[in-house]
Motif scaffolding. Structure first.
Motif, PDB file in Angstrom:
ATOM      1  N   THR A  90       0.814  -1.216   0.000  1.00  0.00           N
ATOM      2  CA  THR A  90       0.000   0.000   0.000  1.00  0.00           C
ATOM      3  C   THR A  90       0.847   1.265   0.000  1.00  0.00           C
ATOM      4  O   THR A  90       0.375   2.319  -0.410  1.00  0.00           O
ATOM      5  CB  THR A  90      -0.935   0.077   1.229  1.00  0.00           C
ATOM      6  OG1 THR A  90      -0.130   0.185   2.405  1.00  0.00           O
ATOM      7  CG2 THR A  90      -1.814  -1.153   1.327  1.00  0.00           C
ATOM      8  N   GLU A  91       2.100   1.171   0.475  1.00  0.00           N
ATOM      9  CA  GLU A  91       2.898   2.387   0.605  1.00  0.00           C
ATOM     10  C   GLU A  91       4.060   2.454  -0.379  1.00  0.00           C
ATOM     11  O   GLU A  91       4.515   3.531  -0.728  1.00  0.00           O
ATOM     12  CB  GLU A  91       3.459   2.492   2.039  1.00  0.00           C
ATOM     13  CG  GLU A  91       2.372   2.613   3.082  1.00  0.00           C
ATOM     14  CD  GLU A  91       2.926   2.605   4.505  1.00  0.00           C
ATOM     15  OE1 GLU A  91       2.182   2.965   5.412  1.00  0.00           O
ATOM     16  OE2 GLU A  91       4.101   2.223   4.689  1.00  0.00           O
ATOM     17  N   GLY A  92       4.534   1.281  -0.811  1.00  0.00           N
ATOM     18  CA  GLY A  92       5.712   1.265  -1.661  1.00  0.00           C
ATOM     19  C   GLY A  92       5.370   1.344  -3.141  1.00  0.00           C
ATOM     20  O   GLY A  92       6.094   1.951  -3.924  1.00  0.00           O
ATOM     21  N   ILE A  93       4.266   0.712  -3.510  1.00  0.00           N
ATOM     22  CA  ILE A  93       3.891   0.675  -4.917  1.00  0.00           C
ATOM     23  C   ILE A  93       2.412   1.001  -5.061  1.00  0.00           C
ATOM     24  O   ILE A  93       1.676   1.011  -4.086  1.00  0.00           O
ATOM     25  CB  ILE A  93       4.117  -0.729  -5.540  1.00  0.00           C
ATOM     26  CG1 ILE A  93       3.331  -1.768  -4.746  1.00  0.00           C
ATOM     27  CG2 ILE A  93       5.589  -1.070  -5.621  1.00  0.00           C
ATOM     28  CD1 ILE A  93       3.163  -3.079  -5.461  1.00  0.00           C
ATOM     29  N   ILE A  94       2.004   1.271  -6.289  1.00  0.00           N
ATOM     30  CA  ILE A  94       0.577   1.351  -6.617  1.00  0.00           C
ATOM     31  C   ILE A  94       0.307   0.178  -7.549  1.00  0.00           C
ATOM     32  O   ILE A  94       0.792   0.141  -8.677  1.00  0.00           O
ATOM     33  CB  ILE A  94       0.225   2.694  -7.261  1.00  0.00           C
ATOM     34  CG1 ILE A  94       0.453   3.820  -6.244  1.00  0.00           C
ATOM     35  CG2 ILE A  94      -1.234   2.696  -7.738  1.00  0.00           C
ATOM     36  CD1 ILE A  94       0.112   5.203  -6.744  1.00  0.00           C
ATOM     37  N   GLU A 113      -2.086  -1.059  -9.349  1.00  0.00           N
ATOM     38  CA  GLU A 113      -2.712  -0.956 -10.663  1.00  0.00           C
ATOM     39  C   GLU A 113      -1.793  -0.274 -11.668  1.00  0.00           C
ATOM     40  O   GLU A 113      -1.995  -0.392 -12.864  1.00  0.00           O
ATOM     41  CB  GLU A 113      -4.030  -0.163 -10.580  1.00  0.00           C
ATOM     42  CG  GLU A 113      -5.208  -0.956 -10.068  1.00  0.00           C
ATOM     43  CD  GLU A 113      -5.185  -1.091  -8.565  1.00  0.00           C
ATOM     44  OE1 GLU A 113      -4.346  -0.415  -7.914  1.00  0.00           O
ATOM     45  OE2 GLU A 113      -5.969  -1.873  -8.016  1.00  0.00           O
ATOM     46  N   PHE A 114      -0.819   0.465 -11.183  1.00  0.00           N
ATOM     47  CA  PHE A 114       0.111   1.154 -12.080  1.00  0.00           C
ATOM     48  C   PHE A 114       1.095   0.157 -12.683  1.00  0.00           C
ATOM     49  O   PHE A 114       1.457  -0.841 -12.066  1.00  0.00           O
ATOM     50  CB  PHE A 114       0.890   2.224 -11.305  1.00  0.00           C
ATOM     51  CG  PHE A 114       0.225   3.573 -11.262  1.00  0.00           C
ATOM     52  CD1 PHE A 114      -0.995   3.792 -11.872  1.00  0.00           C
ATOM     53  CD2 PHE A 114       0.839   4.632 -10.616  1.00  0.00           C
ATOM     54  CE1 PHE A 114      -1.604   5.041 -11.831  1.00  0.00           C
ATOM     55  CE2 PHE A 114       0.243   5.885 -10.560  1.00  0.00           C
ATOM     56  CZ  PHE A 114      -0.983   6.082 -11.182  1.00  0.00           C
ATOM     57  N   LEU A 163       6.292   7.513 -10.308  1.00  0.00           N
ATOM     58  CA  LEU A 163       5.721   7.984  -9.042  1.00  0.00           C
ATOM     59  C   LEU A 163       6.742   8.785  -8.235  1.00  0.00           C
ATOM     60  O   LEU A 163       6.391   9.732  -7.545  1.00  0.00           O
ATOM     61  CB  LEU A 163       5.230   6.773  -8.239  1.00  0.00           C
ATOM     62  CG  LEU A 163       4.414   7.035  -6.988  1.00  0.00           C
ATOM     63  CD1 LEU A 163       3.184   7.840  -7.340  1.00  0.00           C
ATOM     64  CD2 LEU A 163       4.019   5.718  -6.343  1.00  0.00           C
ATOM     65  N   ARG A 188       1.078  -5.075  -9.636  1.00  0.00           N
ATOM     66  CA  ARG A 188       0.329  -6.025  -8.816  1.00  0.00           C
ATOM     67  C   ARG A 188       0.617  -7.467  -9.217  1.00  0.00           C
ATOM     68  O   ARG A 188       0.600  -8.365  -8.393  1.00  0.00           O
ATOM     69  CB  ARG A 188      -1.159  -5.697  -8.989  1.00  0.00           C
ATOM     70  CG  ARG A 188      -2.136  -6.564  -8.268  1.00  0.00           C
ATOM     71  CD  ARG A 188      -3.498  -5.867  -8.277  1.00  0.00           C
ATOM     72  NE  ARG A 188      -3.754  -5.124  -9.512  1.00  0.00           N
ATOM     73  CZ  ARG A 188      -4.458  -5.619 -10.531  1.00  0.00           C
ATOM     74  NH1 ARG A 188      -4.956  -6.817 -10.486  1.00  0.00           N
ATOM     75  NH2 ARG A 188      -4.663  -4.875 -11.597  1.00  0.00           N
TER      76      ARG A 188
END
Lengths: 504, 307, 344
Positions: free
Chosen positions: A345-349, A351-352, A360, A403
């Motif tokens: 939740t904090e390191g990556i997005i 869906e991107f 980012l 993801r």
């Protein structure tokens, strides 16, 4: 206490096992989670279940506890074959489970959570006859029935979890990594309780990936890897090396990389923290004038340890230069980058795509940002390919959603993105959480190489052993203060971690 | 004497206007306690209002109420299947249900009554006096000379409070709303609890719509709920997800709607549109003052992963 | 490939909506053939119907849909487009009434700017409430729709009422503030303005850091904050303000391009239809144009349907609702499809 139990007759000839899982198989889509696993636990036995992340330990326990249905296989409890399709049926069959994550309801009180576990109204939580049991008394000591669970400490929450699991008189307890969140002292208490529970006739499946802990508490052992049993029997029959090899599948069995030979202590100071006021849980900020002050030098790895909510998160963010500034000063020479605690939740997005996740970390001065705030996607693609190549990220394409990568590859991308920015300071929170052995080892090597190349590295981890193995020196964060242990051993550090809780 | 009459009339109007809101808000309280936010409550009220009208013409007010309860339940069942079983976004699903309800009621209403409307000859609920109590000056007429649905709503509020805080089903409901994972680990079927709470919530909203027709306005008009369902959601927040708090908040909003009556009776010349705005502005103010101090169910509006 | 799947699903959603409407009409005893015939003739039956009914009705839907989509991309739900549209219309009517004698090149920008400011101010209330008090913008924007409706009513019976003082409506706005029209139709400059806005939005989201960051705070606010060092609250506020400003502009365009005056029921629920438009297009700018024209056609056809087949125009809400629901369902199903990494 567990010594004489080691001499128990071979498990297969025990007349009635308390729990007997036979030939259990489970697939999730294309992935085989369990492939014909059997496990037998006798009354009075503590059976340790070892394995890497993703080996299938939790899946097996979820099947035993009715949270998942097996594709094949059977569950026999006290000699009676059972169809267990819900946790409620599991509990009625005499099983209790403590999950890897807390399953208490934070907003409800201790009493309401106990009532929930028993399926009764809130006022009737003490109806359970087991409350006369001194064994339960040891768990419930000091727990205020009227207190909301969110106000309990981590150790108290864990005791409540166990209390919930045995409150209806369950004699078969499934513990899924129960010590992962505990300090050394709390861990010792828990292990002693487990042995007392077994001595009184209870049975336990104890999941862990720490071999030393398994040795301390267990009578017998089963090792899972890739969904199959690699080894099973009395613990005393196996060397630690054999257990580790069964878990990991190759000879080298150290769970952390070897200590760097050349820990430098003469680098320039690149982080200077002065009088930083940290807010620990339950406090607003510290009394004035007692902020945190310390330095970090280029080329060293400083380990941070703490129990939950001691102000360590604010400290990490303050050094990395994100978030609202706490009172006090933090000077950083050069650029500090952050590897956040919670990767997903904090390191990556998720869906991107890989490229977008690299994008980012852009600021207006980044080379791929034009004068009018436009983005040069071609430059970003090249940058992404460079990171993917340099840090060995396994991805079929840089345009796919992050993801769909494995946790290890996601974390490599996060680390690569951070290091590609040429930082002078790397702040890493739980850098190996949820990673398998191989990925953990690679991550540790990368962090050590980074330090050796003259970068200051701060590592915070929930896993004290990881910090002990990686860090050149250790700081304990407790109650918004930073304490320096005089000796870097588990007990000394464990005492300091609890310092703020002990002296309110 | 004039003052007493005006004040008494105000209280009566406040309770009358507050009752439909109370029904809908009690239903939404149950729903939200299970962690589901149903913006389709406005639509459930609207179909309830129409069903109440049709049922009222067919068999009298009580038949109307039953029809409305069924219609509200069906509307919320559609919402529940989409948002809980299929896990579609709750907010947008609720908006879509409300939109669909406007369309469906429009079609059915025109079909049933033509373009002239149902007229005013619908049999409505008579006011029932509570012996002795209704003679209390000022308050008596307002509080104790009301349609049966008003008394019933107050009883339901009490029953709901007992259910939520005193029974094991209520405990399960709260656990689901606060932490679905924990509830699941305790052997509770999260989806079933949410489904039931949402459908029953819709039943209450439907009755709220029927109350609007059969105990307040006396006829149906297109889009007649005019955002009352959304105000009910604000009432739930203002009432801090507690049925008794919701009861008080619904009366407060009823009072806001009744101010127009009070001002006209007192001879102030204030544009009526200001009174139309007032409940919505008060709802905003209420949300502002309450949010942050009170905390709703932790998992509110978050679609839960599995069964 | 992926895009075509999305388009196919969107078309299926609309067909599903129309299908359900047909079933509903049959169930209610109407003749669906006559209904759809009237619907189609009203929307596409002639060049005039298309250019003067369908396209003008698609203008507010496209602009409002874009406004919703911008906030939605940032993870915020602005369900108050209807209200922002109405206050934009109020501002345009007020300013437009004062533009007598002003050259159109000045009058039109002034009037439209007024509606933009009004829309932004109207949403500034929910933005403030969210940032200062944590009130969810979903509910606050929704509630303000009803306030805006009452405000329109107040205006057309008060300060902005026609000089004759008979009907609850305003006097027509001054001629210089009216948008130019394509000859022989009722298609006005607003349509091309909408297309220009769509192009600008496409550029914002695909080519600029700002647009990228807006998407980032919508999909991963924590990562955007910690890794992107983005001030999530401020950017969310910007996004909502832009969303409200665009919705306000839609109201201004409607008054200066179509109605030339303010009256009650100026909007037949454009603000809500636009949510369906944006969702159907999945926030993609070009998709918003297509979906906007499609729903504009539905609105245009609905009038003909009521006139010719006696079916209430609100029936098209059913189509919109079902379309939204089918799109949501399709997305929810996609989301649930397991990925290799998640299956442990």
């Amino acid at each position: 206490m567990s010594c004489f139990l080691l001499d128990v007759t071979p498990l297969s000839s025990v007349p009635t096992a308390r729990l007997d899982l036979r030939d259990v198989a489970k697939r999730f889509g294309p992935t085989t989670a369990l492939d014909g696993v059997s496990l037998t636990v006798a009354p009075g036995e503590v059976h340790t279940l070892l394995g890497e992340n993703g080996a299938g330990k939790s899946t097996l326990m979820h099947i035993a506890f009715g949270m998942l249905q097996p594709d094949r296989g059977s569950i026999v409890v006290d000699g009676v074959p059972r169809l267990i399709t819900s946790p409620r049926m599991a509990r009625d069959a005499g099983l209790g489970m403590v999950h890897q994550h807390f399953t208490t309801v934070p907003a409800l009180t201790v009493a309401e959570n106990l009532a929930l576990a028993q399926g009764v109204a809130a006022g009737q939580w003490k109806r359970s006859p087991t409350f006369q049991d001194p064994l339960l008394g040891r768990l419930s000591d000091g727990l205020d029935p009227g207190a909301p669970v969110e106000q309990l400490s981590v150790g108290e929450k864990q005791r409540l979890e166990i209390l919930k699991a045995v409150v209806q008189g369950q004699q078969m307890l499934l513990l899924d990594e129960p010590t992962a969140v505990l300090t050394p002292g709390e861990t010792t208490d828990l292990l002693q309780w487990v042995q007392a529970f077994a001595a009184a006739g209870g049975s336990v499946v104890f999941i862990t990936h720490k071999l030393a802990e398994a040795r301390l508490v267990g009578d017998s052992v089963t090792v899972l890897r890739h969904g199959t049993v690699r080894l099973t029997g009395a613990l005393g029959e196996f060397t630690t090396e054999a257990l580790a090899q069964a878990m990991i599948g190759r000879a080298s069995a150290r769970t952390v990389a070897p200590k760097r030979p050349s820990a430098r202590s003469d680098g320039d100071v690149v982080v200077r923290v002065r009088n930083l006021q940290l807010a620990a849980r339950g406090q607003s900020t510290n009394p004035e004038g007692s902020g945190v002050s310390f330095d970090v030098r280029a080329g060293e790895i400083v380990g941070l340890v703490a129990i939950e909510g001691q102000g360590q998160r604010e400290l990490l963010l303050a050094i990395a230069g994100v978030g609202s500034a706490a009172p006090g000063t933090v000077e950083v020479v050069g650029r500090a980058v952050l590897i956040p605690e919670d990767r997903t939740t904090e390191g990556i997005i998720g869906e991107f795509s890989l490229v977008e996740n690299i994008a980012l970390a852009s600021d207006a001065a980044a080379p791929w940002v034009g004068r009018w705030g436009t983005l040069d996607w071609e430059a970003l693609r090249q940058r992404t390919e460079m990171v993917v190549r340099t840090y060995g990220v396994q991805a079929p394409s840089t345009d796919m959603p992050v993801r769909s990568l494995s946790g290890g590859n996601q974390q490599k991308l996060v680390l690569g993105r951070a290091l590609a920015a040429n930082p002078s300071v790397v702040v890493a929170g739980n850098p190996t959480r949820g990673l398998d052995f191989q990925a953990t080892t690679e991550m540790h090597q990368r962090l050590q190489e980074t330090a050796s190349s003259g970068v200051a590295v701060l590592v915070y981890s929930n896993d004290l052993d990881e910090v002990l193995a990686l860090a050149d020196r250790i700081l304990v964060v407790s109650g918004g203060q930073v304490l320096i242990p005089d000796r870097a051993d588990r007990d000394t550090i464990g005492q300091l971690m609890l310092a703020a809780e002990r002296t309110p | 004497m004039e003052w007493v009459a005006v004040a008494g009339g105000f209280v009566a109007a406040a309770v009358r206007a507050g009752t439909p809101l109370l029904w809908a808000a009690l239903g939404e309280t149950l729903t939200e306690r299970s962690g589901v936010i149903n913006l389709g409550v406005e639509g459930a009220m609207l179909v309830g209002a129409l069903a109440g009208t049709l049922g009222g013409f067919a068999g009298g007010p009580w038949v109307g109420v039953i029809a409305a309860a069924g219609a509200g339940g069906v509307a919320s069942l559609v919402f529940a299947v989409l948002a809980i079983v299929a896990r579609a976004d709750q907010i947008i699903t609720g908006t879509a249900i409300t939109l669909g309800a406007v369309g469906v009621t429009g079609i059915v209403f025109r079909r049933a009554f033509g373009s002239t409307g149902p007229g005013l000859d619908l049999e409505t609920f008579p006011s029932v006096s509570v012996p002795l109590l209704h003679r209390i000056p000022v308050l008596g007429e307002g509080l104790f000379h009301q349609p049966a649905l008003t008394y019933l709503a107050v009883l339901v509020a009490g029953a709901l409070a007992w259910f939520v805080f005193r029974t094991r089903w209520g405990l399960a409901l709260r656990a689901v709303g606060e932490s679905p994972e924990a509830a699941r680990a305790a052997g509770i079927s999260v989806r079933s609890v949410q489904l039931v709470a949402t459908v029953v919530g819709g039943v209450a909203a439907g009755i709220g719509g029927a109350t609007l027709v059969l105990a307040q306005v006396g006829t149906f008009a297109e889009k007649m709920t005019a955002g009352r369902g959304f105000i009910a959601i604000a009432i739930v927040v203002l009432g801090r997800w507690h049925p008794m708090g919701v009861l008080a908040a619904a009366l407060f909003f009823g009072g806001a709607s009744a101010l127009q009556f009070l001002f006209q009776a007192m001879g102030f010349d204030v544009p009526y549109q200001l009174f139309l705005m007032l409940p919505y502005l008060l709802a905003l103010a209420a949300l502002t003052g309450v949010v942050g101090k009170a905390r709703g169910p932790a998992a509110l509006g978050v679609s839960s992963d599995e069964g | 490939m992926n895009r075509w799947m999305t388009v196919r699903r969107s078309i299926a959603a609309v067909l599903g909506g129309l299908g359900l409407l047909a079933i509903g009409l049959v169930a209610a005893g109407y003749d669906p053939g006559a209904a759809f015939g009237a619907l189609f003739r009203g929307a596409f039956g002639s060049w005039y119907a298309f250019s003067s009914a369908t396209l003008p009705r698609s203008v507010p839907l496209i602009i409002l849909g874009l406004g919703f989509a911008i906030a939605y991309r940032s993870g915020a739900l602005n369900i108050g487009g209807e209200g922002q549209f109405l206050v934009g219309a109020i501002a345009a009517t007020w300013l437009g009434g004062m533009m007598g004698g002003v050259p159109p090149v000045l009058a039109i920008p002034i009037v439209l700017a007024g509606s933009v400011v009004a829309g932004a101010l109207w949403i500034a209330i929910p933005v403030l409430l969210r940032l200062r008090f944590g009130v969810l913008e979903v509910i606050s924007t929704l509630l303000l729709n009803f306030v805006a409706e009452a405000l329109v009513s107040l205006m057309v019976q008060g300060p902005l009422q026609e000089a004759k003082g008979i009907y609850p409506q305003s006097d027509p706005i001054a001629v210089p503030s009216r948008l130019p029209i394509v000859g022989g139709t009722r298609l006005h400059l607003g349509f091309f303005l909408a297309l220009a806005l769509i192009g600008a939005a496409w550029f914002l989201f695909h080519r600029t850091l700002l647009g990228f960051r807006m998407k980032a705070i919508g999909l991963g606010p924590k990562a955007a904050h910690l890794v992107g060092r983005i001030s999530v609250g401020s950017l969310l506020a910007v996004s909502l303000l832009v969303s409200g400003a665009i919705a306000g502009l839609a109201g201004g365009v409607e008054v200066t391009g179509v109605t030339y005056a303010l009256f009650q029921n100026l909007s037949p629920g454009y603000g809500f239809t636009a949510i369906a438009v944006a969702l159907l297009a999945r926030g993609h700018p070009l998709g918003i144009v297509a979906a906007g024209v499609l729903f504009g056609a539905l609105e245009a056809g609905a009038g003909a349907m009521q006139r010719d087949a006696g079916i209430p125009a609100v029936a098209v809400y059913v189509v919109q609702a079902v379309t939204i629901i089918i799109v949501l369902l399709a997305d929810a199903t996609l989301r649930r499809r397991p990925t290799p990494a998640a299956a442990t």
